[in-house]
Scaffold this motif. Sequence first.
Motif, PDB file in Angstrom:
ATOM      1  N   LEU A  54       0.821  -1.209   0.000  1.00 47.33           N
ATOM      2  CA  LEU A  54       0.000   0.000   0.000  1.00 47.33           C
ATOM      3  C   LEU A  54       0.860   1.265   0.000  1.00 47.33           C
ATOM      4  O   LEU A  54       0.406   2.333  -0.425  1.00 47.33           O
ATOM      5  CB  LEU A  54      -0.935  -0.015   1.215  1.00 47.33           C
ATOM      6  N   LEU A  55       2.095   1.143   0.447  1.00 47.62           N
ATOM      7  CA  LEU A  55       3.020   2.275   0.391  1.00 47.62           C
ATOM      8  C   LEU A  55       3.658   2.432  -0.988  1.00 47.62           C
ATOM      9  O   LEU A  55       4.036   3.537  -1.384  1.00 47.62           O
ATOM     10  CB  LEU A  55       4.133   2.098   1.430  1.00 47.62           C
ATOM     11  N   ARG A  56       3.773   1.326  -1.725  1.00 47.13           N
ATOM     12  CA  ARG A  56       4.493   1.364  -2.996  1.00 47.13           C
ATOM     13  C   ARG A  56       3.896   2.342  -4.020  1.00 47.13           C
ATOM     14  O   ARG A  56       4.642   3.077  -4.677  1.00 47.13           O
ATOM     15  CB  ARG A  56       4.568  -0.050  -3.586  1.00 47.13           C
ATOM     16  N   PRO A  57       2.576   2.417  -4.214  1.00 50.00           N
ATOM     17  CA  PRO A  57       2.050   3.398  -5.163  1.00 50.00           C
ATOM     18  C   PRO A  57       2.439   4.834  -4.800  1.00 50.00           C
ATOM     19  O   PRO A  57       2.753   5.640  -5.682  1.00 50.00           O
ATOM     20  CB  PRO A  57       0.532   3.197  -5.080  1.00 50.00           C
ATOM     21  N   ALA A  58       2.420   5.143  -3.501  1.00 46.84           N
ATOM     22  CA  ALA A  58       2.809   6.487  -3.068  1.00 46.84           C
ATOM     23  C   ALA A  58       4.271   6.759  -3.381  1.00 46.84           C
ATOM     24  O   ALA A  58       4.638   7.841  -3.857  1.00 46.84           O
ATOM     25  CB  ALA A  58       2.546   6.646  -1.577  1.00 46.84           C
ATOM     26  N   HIS A  59       5.142   5.763  -3.127  1.00 45.32           N
ATOM     27  CA  HIS A  59       6.562   5.938  -3.397  1.00 45.32           C
ATOM     28  C   HIS A  59       6.817   6.110  -4.900  1.00 45.32           C
ATOM     29  O   HIS A  59       7.609   6.966  -5.310  1.00 45.32           O
ATOM     30  CB  HIS A  59       7.334   4.714  -2.904  1.00 45.32           C
ATOM     31  N   ALA A  60       6.151   5.294  -5.710  1.00 48.85           N
ATOM     32  CA  ALA A  60       6.359   5.367  -7.154  1.00 48.85           C
ATOM     33  C   ALA A  60       5.902   6.711  -7.707  1.00 48.85           C
ATOM     34  O   ALA A  60       6.584   7.313  -8.548  1.00 48.85           O
ATOM     35  CB  ALA A  60       5.621   4.218  -7.842  1.00 48.85           C
ATOM     36  N   LEU A  61       4.750   7.185  -7.243  1.00 51.14           N
ATOM     37  CA  LEU A  61       4.234   8.467  -7.714  1.00 51.14           C
ATOM     38  C   LEU A  61       5.153   9.606  -7.290  1.00 51.14           C
ATOM     39  O   LEU A  61       5.453  10.513  -8.091  1.00 51.14           O
ATOM     40  CB  LEU A  61       2.820   8.692  -7.160  1.00 51.14           C
ATOM     41  N   VAL A 110      12.621   1.790   7.413  1.00 47.70           N
ATOM     42  CA  VAL A 110      11.343   2.478   7.613  1.00 47.70           C
ATOM     43  C   VAL A 110      10.910   2.942   6.230  1.00 47.70           C
ATOM     44  O   VAL A 110      11.578   3.765   5.607  1.00 47.70           O
ATOM     45  CB  VAL A 110      11.476   3.673   8.567  1.00 47.70           C
ATOM     46  N   PHE A 111       9.780   2.415   5.741  1.00 50.53           N
ATOM     47  CA  PHE A 111       9.368   2.658   4.356  1.00 50.53           C
ATOM     48  C   PHE A 111       8.530   3.932   4.243  1.00 50.53           C
ATOM     49  O   PHE A 111       7.422   3.934   3.694  1.00 50.53           O
ATOM     50  CB  PHE A 111       8.614   1.448   3.821  1.00 50.53           C
ATOM     51  N   THR A 112       9.077   4.993   4.762  1.00 50.49           N
ATOM     52  CA  THR A 112       8.475   6.317   4.618  1.00 50.49           C
ATOM     53  C   THR A 112       9.021   6.934   3.327  1.00 50.49           C
ATOM     54  O   THR A 112       9.739   6.314   2.561  1.00 50.49           O
ATOM     55  CB  THR A 112       8.827   7.178   5.828  1.00 50.49           C
ATOM     56  N   GLU A 150      -6.870  -3.255  11.542  1.00 47.68           N
ATOM     57  CA  GLU A 150      -7.993  -2.539  10.937  1.00 47.68           C
ATOM     58  C   GLU A 150      -7.501  -1.526   9.913  1.00 47.68           C
ATOM     59  O   GLU A 150      -8.111  -1.334   8.853  1.00 47.68           O
ATOM     60  CB  GLU A 150      -8.826  -1.831  12.008  1.00 47.68           C
ATOM     61  N   ALA A 151      -6.384  -0.880  10.214  1.00 48.13           N
ATOM     62  CA  ALA A 151      -5.878   0.154   9.314  1.00 48.13           C
ATOM     63  C   ALA A 151      -5.417  -0.423   7.986  1.00 48.13           C
ATOM     64  O   ALA A 151      -5.646   0.170   6.928  1.00 48.13           O
ATOM     65  CB  ALA A 151      -4.727   0.906   9.980  1.00 48.13           C
ATOM     66  N   ILE A 152      -4.766  -1.589   8.023  1.00 45.56           N
ATOM     67  CA  ILE A 152      -4.225  -2.139   6.777  1.00 45.56           C
ATOM     68  C   ILE A 152      -5.283  -2.892   5.990  1.00 45.56           C
ATOM     69  O   ILE A 152      -5.136  -3.098   4.772  1.00 45.56           O
ATOM     70  CB  ILE A 152      -3.007  -3.042   7.046  1.00 45.56           C
ATOM     71  N   PHE A 181       2.361   4.501   8.415  1.00 45.03           N
ATOM     72  CA  PHE A 181       0.935   4.701   8.183  1.00 45.03           C
ATOM     73  C   PHE A 181       0.606   6.165   7.925  1.00 45.03           C
ATOM     74  O   PHE A 181      -0.319   6.471   7.162  1.00 45.03           O
ATOM     75  CB  PHE A 181       0.114   4.142   9.348  1.00 45.03           C
ATOM     76  N   ALA A 182       1.347   7.076   8.533  1.00 46.61           N
ATOM     77  CA  ALA A 182       1.151   8.492   8.232  1.00 46.61           C
ATOM     78  C   ALA A 182       1.494   8.785   6.781  1.00 46.61           C
ATOM     79  O   ALA A 182       0.780   9.509   6.078  1.00 46.61           O
ATOM     80  CB  ALA A 182       2.002   9.350   9.162  1.00 46.61           C
ATOM     81  N   THR A 183       2.599   8.211   6.304  1.00 47.45           N
ATOM     82  CA  THR A 183       2.978   8.363   4.901  1.00 47.45           C
ATOM     83  C   THR A 183       1.902   7.790   3.983  1.00 47.45           C
ATOM     84  O   THR A 183       1.495   8.408   2.989  1.00 47.45           O
ATOM     85  CB  THR A 183       4.321   7.639   4.638  1.00 47.45           C
ATOM     86  N   MET A 184       1.438   6.595   4.314  1.00 47.49           N
ATOM     87  CA  MET A 184       0.455   5.882   3.491  1.00 47.49           C
ATOM     88  C   MET A 184      -0.852   6.644   3.368  1.00 47.49           C
ATOM     89  O   MET A 184      -1.342   6.918   2.263  1.00 47.49           O
ATOM     90  CB  MET A 184       0.216   4.511   4.107  1.00 47.49           C
ATOM     91  N   PHE A 185      -1.437   7.008   4.517  1.00 48.86           N
ATOM     92  CA  PHE A 185      -2.770   7.614   4.474  1.00 48.86           C
ATOM     93  C   PHE A 185      -2.741   9.063   4.003  1.00 48.86           C
ATOM     94  O   PHE A 185      -3.715   9.538   3.412  1.00 48.86           O
ATOM     95  CB  PHE A 185      -3.463   7.472   5.826  1.00 48.86           C
ATOM     96  N   THR A 186      -1.642   9.760   4.203  1.00 45.80           N
ATOM     97  CA  THR A 186      -1.522  11.091   3.614  1.00 45.80           C
ATOM     98  C   THR A 186      -1.548  10.984   2.096  1.00 45.80           C
ATOM     99  O   THR A 186      -2.231  11.758   1.412  1.00 45.80           O
ATOM    100  CB  THR A 186      -0.228  11.779   4.082  1.00 45.80           C
ATOM    101  N   ALA A 187      -0.804  10.016   1.547  1.00 44.36           N
ATOM    102  CA  ALA A 187      -0.787   9.822   0.097  1.00 44.36           C
ATOM    103  C   ALA A 187      -2.154   9.383  -0.434  1.00 44.36           C
ATOM    104  O   ALA A 187      -2.543   9.747  -1.554  1.00 44.36           O
ATOM    105  CB  ALA A 187       0.272   8.790  -0.273  1.00 44.36           C
TER     106      ALA A 187
END
Length: 509
Positions: free
Chosen positions: A53-60, A371-373, A165-167, A188-194
């Motif tokens: 779920l973090l990967r799309p944010a990182h790629a973009l 840390v995958f931020t 629940e979050a993931i 999770f902050a990185t993920m949900f902000t994106a």
Amino acid sequence: MSRTVDVVVIGAGPVGENVADRAVQGGLSVALVEAELVGGECSYWACMPTKALLRPAHALAAASRVPGAREAITGTLDPAAAFAFRDQVASGWDDTGQVSWLEGAGIDLVRGHGRLTGERTVEVTNDGAVHVLHARHAVVVATGSTPVIPDLPGLTAAHPWTTREAISTSVVPKRLAILGGGMVASEFATMFTALGSSVTVLVRGDALLASLEPFAGERVAAALRESGAEVRVRIGITQVNRAASSGPLTLELSDGSHLEVDELLLATGRRPATIDLGLDSQGLTHLGLQPGQVLATDDTLRVMAADHTPIPWLYAAGDVNGRALLTHQGKYQARAAGDVIAARANGTRVDDAPWGAHVATADHGAVPSVVFTDPEVATVGLTAAQAQAQHRSVRVVDYDLGWIAGATVTAENYQGQARFVVDTERQVLLGATFVGQDVAELLQAATFAVVGQIPLHRLWHAVPAYPTLSEVWLRLLETLGRESAITPEQNCPNPSGRSHAALPTAPRG
């Protein structure tokens, strides 16, 4: 039902799977007990789906930093597509594939909740049926950890999110509060902000990622703020109110203010999953083990009794022993545990010297983590503060990753920092930290250097390809100065930690 096998493993996450596999490869029969999904937390609610779920944010974000690519971006991140990718990586929360692997590996799966009821005995309960397993040689506890839930007024009734629940959600909350300041909170902050949430991170301590080098948390916090999240330090929650099960929450904060959000995610740490494990059962009271406690072990992963002696038949691997709460480190422990159980059962030599085949030496100062931020944080070994607390003779060197040729072709205006912590007496690397885009791929080289205790003079001969981010190794060695080029015959300790004359800095090209 009752039967006997060589080894019983409680917990079929990646740690339990690896213990079982190594024991079977050593010629032993294994029963693997699991109450939920085979593959465990990492496969379905932690490592894998979170990184998906973090990967799309990182790629973009990476594309937006490259001229020519950024102009091709015509929209924002698509949450529905991102959630579908997460579901694919989590196998739709179906463990059929994992079960098939167990069958192929010759590992016997027993479904149900396992509890110790005596020496080398595990009772498994599943829908009222009871299955008793006896182990000829060993029982391994690999039950992982569970979230720590703070004792706050109104919290339970408000139904906060844990990481599960979050993931697993497919809804992006308009406003999300995250309580915590560590790796999980940051990711999770990185993920949900994106994904489009308005995120507020409430850090009870003085800084984000406080256990790492200070610049790591500072850079991640700055990036989160730049992306639109709010990061507030030295603040906690004193009370939670939720009028309706699906309505907004009102958080009363420790500074007297209030915050209204749609969901609250608790990222306040984890504790060993030993509450209902039977540690205090009548057959085990003489060991002095208590429910809820960390199962401390020796380096061959045998659980230590209350008198600090190892219990010959009881092992613990992964989060449950508190040594290093990371999946890859738990799998490392599992390999050592499975192999040493087989060696002891077969009467072959046990290699329990430091860095031997049957010990988890790396847990004591050579643990890699990412840390995958955005930016990523990659670390291994000791921080400067940890090394100094151990009274090491230390020198710390920093380098701006943006000055490296490989960075200039990775992103426009690349932002990042690297740090080496060096033992100036032995001239070896004690720790390394990298912060920046794509720095996770730098970590294994640093892990080799720390674990192998490769002398600095030899690292000069590990030539980094040009132009890549790995060129930071050369630049850090240059910054260290001529002492890192001393040959073994010339090597003289430099206890003061002061550098000799620095080598001239090479041009970027």
